[in-house]
Design a protein around this motif. Sequence first.
Motif, PDB file in Angstrom:
ATOM      1  N   PRO A 293       0.533 -16.578  -5.492  1.00  0.00           N
ATOM      2  CA  PRO A 293       1.760 -15.952  -4.979  1.00  0.00           C
ATOM      3  C   PRO A 293       2.936 -16.052  -5.940  1.00  0.00           C
ATOM      4  N   ASN A 294       2.936 -17.074  -6.789  1.00  0.00           N
ATOM      5  CA  ASN A 294       4.043 -17.230  -7.743  1.00  0.00           C
ATOM      6  C   ASN A 294       4.067 -16.128  -8.800  1.00  0.00           C
TER       7      ASN A 294
ATOM      8  N   GLU B 269      10.341  -2.522 -13.714  1.00  0.00           N
ATOM      9  CA  GLU B 269       9.523  -2.618 -12.510  1.00  0.00           C
ATOM     10  C   GLU B 269       9.078  -4.058 -12.264  1.00  0.00           C
ATOM     11  N   THR B 270       8.649  -4.310 -11.038  1.00  0.00           N
ATOM     12  CA  THR B 270       8.156  -5.635 -10.670  1.00  0.00           C
ATOM     13  C   THR B 270       6.703  -5.797 -11.097  1.00  0.00           C
ATOM     14  N   ILE B 271       6.247  -7.041 -11.076  1.00  0.00           N
ATOM     15  CA  ILE B 271       4.836  -7.298 -11.391  1.00  0.00           C
ATOM     16  C   ILE B 271       3.933  -6.656 -10.349  1.00  0.00           C
ATOM     17  N   ALA B 272       4.377  -6.628  -9.103  1.00  0.00           N
ATOM     18  CA  ALA B 272       3.589  -5.991  -8.043  1.00  0.00           C
ATOM     19  C   ALA B 272       3.306  -4.528  -8.352  1.00  0.00           C
TER      20      ALA B 272
ATOM     21  N   HIS C 117       0.827  -1.194   0.000  1.00  0.00           N
ATOM     22  CA  HIS C 117       0.000   0.000   0.000  1.00  0.00           C
ATOM     23  C   HIS C 117       0.869   1.254   0.000  1.00  0.00           C
ATOM     24  N   PHE C 118       1.939   1.208   0.759  1.00  0.00           N
ATOM     25  CA  PHE C 118       2.870   2.336   0.791  1.00  0.00           C
ATOM     26  C   PHE C 118       3.526   2.529  -0.573  1.00  0.00           C
ATOM     27  N   LEU C 119       3.928   1.398  -1.205  1.00  0.00           N
ATOM     28  CA  LEU C 119       4.540   1.496  -2.527  1.00  0.00           C
ATOM     29  C   LEU C 119       3.560   2.050  -3.551  1.00  0.00           C
TER      30      LEU C 119
ATOM     31  N   LYS D  67      -4.840  -1.730  -9.259  1.00  0.00           N
ATOM     32  CA  LYS D  67      -5.626  -2.054  -8.059  1.00  0.00           C
ATOM     33  C   LYS D  67      -6.165  -3.486  -8.097  1.00  0.00           C
ATOM     34  N   LYS D  68      -5.394  -4.370  -8.680  1.00  0.00           N
ATOM     35  CA  LYS D  68      -5.754  -5.787  -8.679  1.00  0.00           C
ATOM     36  C   LYS D  68      -5.004  -6.499  -7.564  1.00  0.00           C
ATOM     37  N   HIS D  69      -5.725  -7.316  -6.822  1.00  0.00           N
ATOM     38  CA  HIS D  69      -5.119  -7.995  -5.677  1.00  0.00           C
ATOM     39  C   HIS D  69      -4.072  -8.999  -6.140  1.00  0.00           C
ATOM     40  N   LEU D  70      -2.946  -8.989  -5.461  1.00  0.00           N
ATOM     41  CA  LEU D  70      -1.862  -9.928  -5.734  1.00  0.00           C
ATOM     42  C   LEU D  70      -1.581 -10.716  -4.468  1.00  0.00           C
ATOM     43  N   ALA D  71      -1.850 -12.020  -4.521  1.00  0.00           N
ATOM     44  CA  ALA D  71      -1.749 -12.852  -3.324  1.00  0.00           C
ATOM     45  C   ALA D  71      -0.313 -12.905  -2.812  1.00  0.00           C
TER      46      ALA D  71
END
Length: 391
Positions: free
Chosen positions: A139-140, A56-59, A36-38, A66-70
């Motif tokens: 998560p992968n 950049e990373t996938i995150a 959230h901070f990032l 705003k898509k959830h990333l497990a």
Amino acid sequence: MMAILRASKAAPDLLDLQAIPLRKKLWSYSQDHTEHFLEVVHQLTFKMDGQCYYNETIAFFYNASKKHLATEWNTVSKLVMGLGLTVCIFIMLANLLVMVAIYINRRFHFPIYYLMANLAAADFFAGLAYFYLMFNTGPNTRRLTVSTWLLRQGLIDTSLTASVANLLAIAIERHITVFRMQLHTRMSNRRVVVVIVIIWTMSIVMGAIPSVGWNCICAIKTCSNMAPLYSNSYLVFWAIFNLVTFVVMVVLYAHIFMYVRQRTMRMSRHSSGQRRNRDTMMSLLKTVVIVLGAFIVCWTPGLVLLLLDVFCEECNVLAFEKFFLLLAEFNSAMNPIIYSYRDKEMSVTFKQILCCQRQENINGTVEGSDRSASSLNHTVLSPHNNDHSVV
């Protein structure tokens, strides 16, 4: 002098008072999740138009859309992955069985069946694509780079395009044969190979387009919510292209059925041999229409969801994404089941292969039924009968 000293002593206190809001803000962010901070930090950089984010990373992209990333595997994720892998294995084995059956049974050596075998190859490829997806989801997903994420999605896009192109080729082939009053087109094997090569070339190009530039890596504001590295414009093009193709195929088959119905009413008094030809053609036609119908039912909701993702900001499309993806995955497993149910000889060929029986048994006489398209082909297409008319 004393005034200067008092001012210098008060300065640190004044700085501390000014720093209190900033400290509180940073402290509040530290209580939340790191992502959230990032996200807050990266949102400040989105205003910089023309900047690319290949490193950049996938995150980063998931946070932007705003898509959830497990972050970890839960029970539901493990269950979905186990089910997905099981379905993928079934898809690959079942469609491999279809390809082998068409290869070894000479009664299937016609352009329509070659195209069906190519459709099975597309479904087999879809099984591989989903298999790769299962090991790179949840998560992968965090471990993926921009290139590997685009590869993951490109494989699925390629398999879908190949399936759509094959179904369109089958529809055109059926349209040509029916209106020429033939059971099978007289297209040469060389032309069939050319058609298949064109299908896979186009499919690979369509799947590779996002990787070679049509993405949102350099236009972060245009990223999709469902596919965070894909541009909204590409998804609109891709969805509309497939939906229009579906409509074209439906129109072709509707035209075919109207024509056959009219011819049947006119020629209802003809000989039993001609009625057998007509019944054979209609049975085969119904089989490919069922295959097309299953494909449209399984894939249309997902394509519509892509359009809603772009044009409907209030729609919670991410809540349905996994269900529609699973529905699309099941479609690749349905065609072998449809062939087994609709085509008696195909079903018998499957059993012969699985039981490792000799080829002459596979080419043996099979008692037909109203559901069988190919069981009558041996009679209709034998050397002693050169009439390819269907009505």
